[in-house]
Design an enzyme around this catalytic site. Sequence first.
Site, PDB file in Angstrom:
ATOM      1  N   GLY A   1      66.202  68.235 104.169  1.00 47.54           N
ATOM      2  CA  GLY A   1      66.170  67.100 103.866  1.00 47.54           C
ATOM      3  C   GLY A   1      66.592  66.132 104.687  1.00 47.54           C
ATOM      4  N   GLY A   2      67.820  65.415 104.493  1.00 51.94           N
ATOM      5  CA  GLY A   2      68.336  64.467 105.338  1.00 51.94           C
ATOM      6  C   GLY A   2      68.343  64.619 106.842  1.00 51.94           C
TER       7      GLY A   2
ATOM      8  N   GLU B   1      65.423  75.620  95.725  1.00 53.62           N
ATOM      9  CA  GLU B   1      66.498  74.427  96.222  1.00 53.62           C
ATOM     10  C   GLU B   1      67.125  74.196  94.797  1.00 53.62           C
ATOM     11  OE1 GLU B   1      63.550  71.061  96.357  1.00 53.62           O
ATOM     12  OE2 GLU B   1      62.887  71.390  94.499  1.00 53.62           O
TER      13      GLU B   1
ATOM     14  N   GLU C   1      61.925  66.584  92.622  1.00 55.75           N
ATOM     15  CA  GLU C   1      61.852  65.197  92.506  1.00 55.75           C
ATOM     16  C   GLU C   1      60.549  64.989  91.685  1.00 55.75           C
ATOM     17  OE1 GLU C   1      62.861  63.904  96.418  1.00 55.75           O
ATOM     18  OE2 GLU C   1      64.787  64.245  96.251  1.00 55.75           O
TER      19      GLU C   1
ATOM     20  N   ASN D   1      61.780  67.807 105.167  1.00 55.21           N
ATOM     21  CA  ASN D   1      61.013  66.876 104.342  1.00 55.21           C
ATOM     22  C   ASN D   1      61.725  65.453 104.424  1.00 55.21           C
ATOM     23  OD1 ASN D   1      59.849  65.899 102.024  1.00 55.21           O
ATOM     24  ND2 ASN D   1      61.176  66.891 100.537  1.00 55.21           N
ATOM     25  N   TRP D   2      60.781  64.791 104.851  1.00 55.96           N
ATOM     26  CA  TRP D   2      60.987  63.342 105.098  1.00 55.96           C
ATOM     27  C   TRP D   2      61.438  62.397 103.678  1.00 55.96           C
ATOM     28  CZ3 TRP D   2      58.378  61.147 110.081  1.00 55.96           C
ATOM     29  CH2 TRP D   2      58.751  61.580 111.263  1.00 55.96           C
ATOM     30  N   LYS D   3      60.780  62.897 102.683  1.00 55.54           N
ATOM     31  CA  LYS D   3      60.764  62.133 101.476  1.00 55.54           C
ATOM     32  C   LYS D   3      60.120  60.722 101.631  1.00 55.54           C
ATOM     33  CE  LYS D   3      64.282  65.153  99.473  1.00 55.54           C
ATOM     34  NZ  LYS D   3      65.312  65.086  98.733  1.00 55.54           N
TER      35      LYS D   3
ATOM     36  N   SER E   1      70.743  70.768 100.966  1.00 53.93           N
ATOM     37  CA  SER E   1      71.738  69.787 102.222  1.00 53.93           C
ATOM     38  C   SER E   1      71.873  70.915 103.128  1.00 53.93           C
ATOM     39  CB  SER E   1      73.039  69.804 101.160  1.00 53.93           C
ATOM     40  OG  SER E   1      72.786  68.804 100.253  1.00 53.93           O
TER      41      SER E   1
END
Length: 249
Positions: free
Chosen positions: A232-233, A166, A96, A9-11, A211
């Site tokens: 995510g990151g 999540e 989010e 997920n690049w957000k 994470s």
Amino acid sequence: MRTLLVAGNWKMNGSLALVEAFRQTFAAVALPARVEVALMVPFPYLNAAADAFRDTPLMVGAQTLSDRTGGAFTGEVSGGMLADVGARLVLVGHSERRSLFGEDDAAVLARVKAALAHDLTPVLCLGETLEQREAGRTEAVVLGQLAAVCDALDPDERSRLVLAYEPVWAIGTGRTASPEQAQSVHAAIRACLAEYSPTLAEGMQVLYGGSMKAANAGELLAQPDIDGGLVGGASLQVDDFLAICQSAG
């Protein structure tokens, strides 16, 4: 045996250069046979990613969608549009979206139905805050979010979901649920699914998000009820994301 899905997920991050970097890397590698891989990219990059990833193992997904099919809704994107540009999956109910944009259970359900109506796979996100965990309400919150959707779907629709647990307290914080903590919630989710149908419970992919990175992916993915990751990151770093995908085999 369930296939594993690793979804990045690049957000609100990324670039055409990053799309190209992923294309080059994933076109040149062989992934474990039971691993599927997807990238949830921002709307502007969906078409480019779908074209770039055509000859790679990467599927393309979106990060949200409107519950409307079209019309005077400036700034919104419909499921039909996502399908038209090559998206195959879409995140629904990410924490989010719930916390920052006020999407409640009813809004999440409407988006799940919109995704299904356009043959997109909804990746339904479930999770508790730190306050809810410390109050001992993890299962009540997570299973409540699950029931709010599954109770309103027919059996065929339920079978088309992917779930992602999540823990909100572990998203972007550097904190990660221990493998035992994550497995405990995943097992509770699967037990809840079994109340609808044992076949549903056995076949459903339930991902862990929170994470996940190359250093902890192997231990998390070794748990019996964890069927992949919502990353995510680490999904913004090609080598790190590839290492997670390879550890899933």
